[in-house]
Scaffold this motif. Structure first.
Motif, PDB file in Angstrom:
ATOM      1  N   GLY A 107       0.816  -1.217   0.000  1.00 45.20           N
ATOM      2  CA  GLY A 107       0.000   0.000   0.000  1.00 45.20           C
ATOM      3  C   GLY A 107       0.844   1.260   0.000  1.00 45.20           C
ATOM      4  O   GLY A 107       0.600   2.198  -0.776  1.00 45.20           O
ATOM      5  N   GLN A 111       1.033   4.516  -2.430  1.00 42.15           N
ATOM      6  CA  GLN A 111       0.219   5.628  -1.931  1.00 42.15           C
ATOM      7  C   GLN A 111       0.860   6.996  -2.174  1.00 42.15           C
ATOM      8  O   GLN A 111       0.305   7.846  -2.867  1.00 42.15           O
ATOM      9  N   GLY A 143      -5.889   6.896  -3.199  1.00 39.47           N
ATOM     10  CA  GLY A 143      -6.679   5.967  -2.394  1.00 39.47           C
ATOM     11  C   GLY A 143      -7.208   4.796  -3.198  1.00 39.47           C
ATOM     12  O   GLY A 143      -7.200   3.651  -2.724  1.00 39.47           O
ATOM     13  N   CYS A 147      -6.096   0.799  -2.655  1.00 43.04           N
ATOM     14  CA  CYS A 147      -7.067  -0.265  -2.374  1.00 43.04           C
ATOM     15  C   CYS A 147      -6.885  -1.444  -3.324  1.00 43.04           C
ATOM     16  O   CYS A 147      -6.934  -2.603  -2.904  1.00 43.04           O
ATOM     17  N   ASP A 154      -4.176  -7.742   2.308  1.00 41.45           N
ATOM     18  CA  ASP A 154      -5.021  -7.406   3.455  1.00 41.45           C
ATOM     19  C   ASP A 154      -5.910  -8.589   3.831  1.00 41.45           C
ATOM     20  O   ASP A 154      -6.113  -8.889   5.017  1.00 41.45           O
ATOM     21  N   HIS A 194     -13.747  -2.054   1.716  1.00 44.28           N
ATOM     22  CA  HIS A 194     -12.384  -1.565   1.946  1.00 44.28           C
ATOM     23  C   HIS A 194     -12.178  -0.212   1.262  1.00 44.28           C
ATOM     24  O   HIS A 194     -11.590   0.713   1.835  1.00 44.28           O
ATOM     25  N   ARG A 197     -13.637   2.582   3.103  1.00 41.01           N
ATOM     26  CA  ARG A 197     -12.850   2.958   4.276  1.00 41.01           C
ATOM     27  C   ARG A 197     -11.565   3.678   3.884  1.00 41.01           C
ATOM     28  O   ARG A 197     -11.224   4.727   4.438  1.00 41.01           O
ATOM     29  N   ILE A 198     -10.859   3.125   2.895  1.00 38.14           N
ATOM     30  CA  ILE A 198      -9.514   3.634   2.591  1.00 38.14           C
ATOM     31  C   ILE A 198      -9.558   4.956   1.828  1.00 38.14           C
ATOM     32  O   ILE A 198      -8.637   5.776   1.950  1.00 38.14           O
ATOM     33  N   HIS A 201     -10.057   7.829   4.235  1.00 39.26           N
ATOM     34  CA  HIS A 201      -8.869   7.795   5.096  1.00 39.26           C
ATOM     35  C   HIS A 201      -7.665   8.395   4.373  1.00 39.26           C
ATOM     36  O   HIS A 201      -6.924   9.219   4.938  1.00 39.26           O
ATOM     37  N   THR A 202      -7.465   8.006   3.112  1.00 40.01           N
ATOM     38  CA  THR A 202      -6.337   8.517   2.339  1.00 40.01           C
ATOM     39  C   THR A 202      -6.488  10.003   2.054  1.00 40.01           C
ATOM     40  O   THR A 202      -5.522  10.774   2.150  1.00 40.01           O
TER      41      THR A 202
END
Length: 232
Positions: A107, A111, A143, A147, A154, A194, A197-198, A201-202
């Motif tokens: 990741g 990223q 992001g 993912c 993950d 996912h 969420r990511i 978050h990112t």
């Protein structure tokens, strides 16, 4: 905090150090160096934060009413850490650290490099100016890519964290058994959850990191004399 603090905190020093060592100029942008620095900082963060992720996964998986998979009855995170330490020792606390390092390394390797790549392209081709809109767009691109790349490891990490005994002998054994019994798409189970969420978050992490860096630079400009800044 531990994982992301290491991941974001180590990236720029690693990138500067490696770039300077190879190109003699820290301002040079190299995709290979950026990917290496992102992966290395992610691996360091995963190693530091793995015990906390282990307890989090087990707490989230526990259900007294509809138990699914292996159940671990912990009162809270501290109780979980204590019980794992007493029953399994240090090895137990670091169960699944291998896939965690691979997952976060994957990741992190994309990223920040993807974020800065998207940022440069948006500025060059769309004429976007430095600011929240540019940060939002770049981090959204980052992001999504994160993912896609991070979800398979993950899935493996979650299964290894939640196992009892030695169902899986390692990362590749878990991956092999998952694909063999459930098919290739099994490693992308829960992808959209996912992504949900990511992505925010990112966006929040990278956008806030940009603003924090600006504030730090302004603070440094005010309190650090120019001769000292040139030396450091």
């Amino acid at each position: 905090m531990v994982l992301n603090g290491c991941r974001l905190g180590f990236y720029e020093p690693l990138r500067n150090g490696v770039t300077t060592a190879i190109f003699k100029d820290s301002n040079v942008q190299s995709l290979g160096v950026n990917i290496f620095s992102g992966a290395a900082s992610g691996i360091l963060g995963a190693a530091a934060g793995s015990p906390f992720f282990l307890v989090k996964t087990r707490l989230q998986s526990y259900s007294p009413f509809l138990p699914v998979g292996t159940q671990h009855d912990y009162k809270n995170a501290v109780d979980g850490m204590t019980k794992i330490w007493r029953r399994e020792g240090l090895v137990g606390l670091y169960r699944g650290v291998g896939p965690a390092m691979i997952r976060t390394g994957f990741g992190s390797s994309v990223q920040l490099p993807t974020y800065f790549f998207a940022k440069r392209r948006l500025v060059r081709h769309l004429g976007m100016d430095e600011g929240p809109a540019l940060h939002l767009s770049s981090s959204a691109c980052s992001g999504f890519v994160v993912c896609c790349v991070m979800h398979p490891p993950d899935t493996v990490m979650s299964r290894m964290y939640n196992q009892t005994g030695n169902l899986y002998s390692g990362v590749f054994d878990c991956l092999y058994k998952t694909v063999k019994t459930e098919g290739l798409l099994a490693i992308y189970k829960g992808f959209f959850a996912h992504l949900a969420r990511i992505l925010p978050h990112t966006i929040l992490t990278l956008s806030l990191a940009e603003q924090t860096n600006k504030l730090v630079r302004r603070f440094e400009d005010k309190i650090i004399p120019a001769p000292i800044k040139e030396r450091i």
